[in-house]
Design an enzyme around this catalytic site. Structure first.
Site, PDB file in Angstrom:
ATOM      1  N   ASP A  45     -30.575  10.258 -38.179  1.00  0.00           N
ATOM      2  CA  ASP A  45     -30.301  10.702 -36.826  1.00  0.00           C
ATOM      3  C   ASP A  45     -29.179   9.851 -36.222  1.00  0.00           C
ATOM      4  O   ASP A  45     -29.168   8.621 -36.375  1.00  0.00           O
ATOM      5  CB  ASP A  45     -31.580  10.571 -35.988  1.00  0.00           C
ATOM      6  CG  ASP A  45     -31.400  11.042 -34.576  1.00  0.00           C
ATOM      7  OD1 ASP A  45     -31.140  12.236 -34.380  1.00  0.00           O
ATOM      8  OD2 ASP A  45     -31.515  10.204 -33.653  1.00  0.00           O
ATOM      9  N   GLU A  76     -26.019  12.654 -38.970  1.00  0.00           N
ATOM     10  CA  GLU A  76     -25.166  13.121 -37.880  1.00  0.00           C
ATOM     11  C   GLU A  76     -24.049  12.109 -37.664  1.00  0.00           C
ATOM     12  O   GLU A  76     -24.267  11.047 -37.092  1.00  0.00           O
ATOM     13  CB  GLU A  76     -25.983  13.259 -36.600  1.00  0.00           C
ATOM     14  CG  GLU A  76     -27.073  14.314 -36.666  1.00  0.00           C
ATOM     15  CD  GLU A  76     -27.874  14.367 -35.376  1.00  0.00           C
ATOM     16  OE1 GLU A  76     -27.906  15.429 -34.743  1.00  0.00           O
ATOM     17  OE2 GLU A  76     -28.462  13.339 -34.998  1.00  0.00           O
TER      18      GLU A  76
END
Length: 718
Positions: A410, A439
């Site tokens: 994340d 990400e």
């Protein structure tokens, strides 16, 4: 014993630099001298290097000639005999501090046996540390003084059988005592009140060894939230919202079609990405029905979340149930990816990191304020040695103890390039087929741009994948502008950029430099748990189109995801037009918004079969999943000057599958389109209209091929 009465403040900001803040309310005029005193016969004058006169205080920067040991008690005296304690300040974030105090051992946390338990805690700025043991039955408490060793390591050997007892640490830093849970805790009491000492040998399970994943591009990732997956009233699953609900088999919705695990197996994906399963805030373990959360509020990184457990009051239960999920998935041919959130904590001030080593684990800006690139008040300082060590240790713990098959990071752009590459190296020593991706968004954290693990720095991060936002926006349209349309929604502008993402965003030819060196770095997707589902976006962006047309557009987008070079990523329910009723950010919305609506699976069964056919087609021929860029450049050639279609051929690919020539045409127009291809050849369509798979559907000849409206056509010949 030092006698201290704090009338001003002194901070160790570098190993020999002390900053003194003298409020004018305590003293008018300048101090002429300061002296450093310590318990071990330290009595050294400080050299005043600079003075800054502010309206409310005077700031002094002083140098010490003697060596100052972080974690030992010192006092600073002024020329009037007033004193204050020397607090650990910005020195905690210096490279010299890391050099002197970083610990390389692999035994942090608790080493358990029936005869004894060995506790080790890294707390270099602490002057005292106590172990607190709590009996889970009568809550009787015992306290043990811990011993300080080299590198700021505190340890204690307790010669008792402590299995099942609760434990925490009391840490004294800058004269303040705080209680904290061990960051390396692997088990927790209900609602994360304490760490729990467990025997992990009792949780060992016979795992099923899957055949090696030959190339990362062989993966198809399917994103699942543990609670969403089974919570719907018509899921057919008994253990709704629980780990157990993930592995109930032979379940079905009311029309009789598969749900749950059996559906995943039947669908044909290779990897199931579980949204955060480590301990997080926002949901009460005992009354989970009252609130909902995606899980991006991390509390403890090495222990499973309790609200998914069938008995959160039993510390072993959540461990065993999550291990059972992974083992069962493996037995059914599915690999497991964990969604991990090492970029921030839920609340910095309440985190174990900040309580145990204040100021170290989090980034600060040039003014000493916490960096907030994550938008939640704190950024993990992964570039520091012990922070990096914790992240790598945690990844390896999940890999070795739970036997997972990959990690989704994340907000990976908050982390640094070196940390991510070291994770890749550490993981490769165990299993090089483990997939790593995240990400790579460039967020305003206080880290130099060239050091961030962002998509812009992808070429510094070999074999680490990035969510390809260019793919998402070119195919679907901007996530942040609902009215914006990508290719699948009818936009035929910038077709060159659509072609680029179909190649895996590599340097396809000399004229264009791609984002990635290799296709393994491109995670291709059009929707995920974040933002609007594609179905909800189309309701806003294409409001004048009927449902049948929207279904065609979403099938077209899914076909592009699954047939493009790179690694495809599918949001659970995307294949049957998942909706969150227009809610964009559903991270704490009710179950009724977030659950996977299995009724829609029954209603749109034909679309599910279409997706299954695409997955089978991708699996059948490696030309859809080349592992390196040179093969893409060699075999993939774009054709057609029709601006309503994207058409390309995979040429001379017989050694990668049963077909030597493949033509793929994506038509985003509401009208049939004519596309020129080689004349005089007979092609067989295996993807045509709303049907697809590996069985020929219709034969086509001639130099012009008719492509049905808003669809993908795949032709094969030998």
């Amino acid at each position: 014993m030092l006698q201290i009465r704090r009338t001003y403040e002194a901070f160790l900001d570098e190993m020999n630099l002390i900053t003194i803040i003298m409020p004018k309310i305590y003293r008018q005029g300048l101090s002429n001298s300061f002296t450093l005193q310590g318990d071990e016969d330290v009595n050294e004058p400080l050299q005043i290097c600079s003075t800054f006169d502010d309206r409310l205080y005077i700031k002094y920067e002083c140098k010490a000639a003697c060596h100052i040991e972080v974690g030992k008690a010192y006092a600073v005296y002024d020329d009037e005999g007033c004193s204050t304690d020397l607090q650990v300040g910005a020195v905690i974030r210096t490279a010299k501090f890391d050099e002197l105090y970083a610990y390389d051992g692999n035994d942090l946390g608790v080493t358990f046996s029936k005869e004894y338990s060995l506790f080790k805690l890294w707390a270099p700025s602490a002057t005292k540390v106590k172990l607190k043991i709590t009996n889970p039955i009568d809550h009787e408490k015992k306290y043990y003084e811990m011993n300080r060793g080299n590198h700021g390591l505190w340890d204690l050997l307790v010669h008792e059988d402590l299995e099942g007892v609760y434990y925490s640490y009391l840490v004294c830093v800058n004269l303040i005592w705080k209680e904290a849970i061990d960051p390396y805790a692997v088990a927790l009491s209900v609602n994360s009140e304490y760490g729990v000492i467990v025997d992990l040998n009792k949780t060992a399970m016979q795992d099923y060894k899957l055949p090696p994943l030959e190339h990362a591009t062989d993966a198809v990732i399917y994103e699942v939230h543990t609670r969403d997956f089974s919570k719907h009233p018509n899921s057919g699953i008994n253990e709704k919202g629980k780990y157990k609900g993930l592995i109930e088999s032979q379940t079905s919705e009311s029309s009789g079609s598969y749900t749950g695990l059996s559906y995943l197996v039947d669908l044909g994906v290779t990897h199931v990405e579980l949204m955060p399963c480590n301990d997080f805030a926002g949901v009460d373990d005992l009354t989970p029905e009252k609130t909902y959360n995606w899980g991006y509020n991390p509390l403890h990184y090495n222990a499973p979340e309790g609200s998914y457990s069938s008995n959160p009051q039993n510390p072993y239960n959540r461990i065993n149930e999550l291990k059972k999920v992974i083992t069962t998935f493996h037995k059914n041919g599915l690999r497991v990816v964990l969604d991990v959130v090492y970029n921030h904590v839920y609340i910095r001030e309440q985190s174990s990191f900040e309580k145990i080593v204040p100021g170290y684990f989090f980034r600060h800006d040039e003014n000493g304020l916490p960096s907030d690139g994550t938008g939640v008040g704190n950024d993990i300082a992964s570039e520091r040695r012990m922070v990096r060590k914790f992240i790598i240790d945690s990844v390896l713990f999940w890999l070795n103890e739970y036997h997972v098959d990959g990690f989704r990071f994340d907000l990976m752009g908050i982390l640094d390039v070196d940390t991510m590459n070291r994770i890749r190296t550490a993981v490769d020593k165990i299993d090089s087929s483990i997939i790593l991706f995240g990400e790579g968004w460039d967020l305003p954290t206080s880290l130099p741009t060239e050091m961030k693990a962002t998509i812009q720095n992808a070429k510094k991060l070999p074999r680490i994948g990035h969510f390809n936002d260019q793919f998402r926006d070119r195919i679907k349209g901007s996530t942040f502008k609902l009215e914006d349309k990508g290719f699948s929604l009818g936009n035929s502008f910038q077709l060159d950029k659509v072609k680029e993402v179909i190649t895996g965003s590599i340097s396809y030819d000399q004229a264009k430099i791609g984002m990635f060196d290799e296709p393994v770095q491109s995670i291709n997707y059009v929707e995920s748990h974040d933002n609007h589902t594609m179905w909800d976006k189309m309701i806003k962006s294409n409001p004048d189109e009927n449902e049948e047309t929207r279904m065609k557009r979403q099938r077209l987008a899914t076909a592009i995801v699954l047939l493009s070079q790179g690694i495809p990523f599918v949001h659970s329910g995307q294949e049957f037009f998942r909706t969150k009723l227009g809610v964009e950010n559903s991270y704490k919305s009710p179950d009724e918004i977030n659950w996977l609506d299995w009724d829609r699976k029954g209603i749109y069964e034909s679309s599910v079969h279409y997706t299954k056919g695409l997955l089978l087609l991708r699996k059948k021929h490696r030309a859809f999943r080349f592992p390196d860029s040179s093969l893409i450049r060699k075999h993939l050639k774009f054709i057609s000057d029709n601006d309503q279609v994207i058409a390309y051929q995979l040429l001379d690919v017989g050694k990668y599958g049963q077909w030597a020539y493949i033509t793929v045409i994506h038509n985003n127009s509401k009208d049939e389109q004519l596309v020129k291809i080689d004349s005089g050849e007979v092609w067989e369509a295996i993807c045509h209209g709303d049907k697809t798979g590996i069985t020929p559907l219709v034969k086509m000849t001639g130099n012009q091929i008719i492509v049905p409206s808003i669809s993908t056509l795949v032709l094969i010949r030998n």
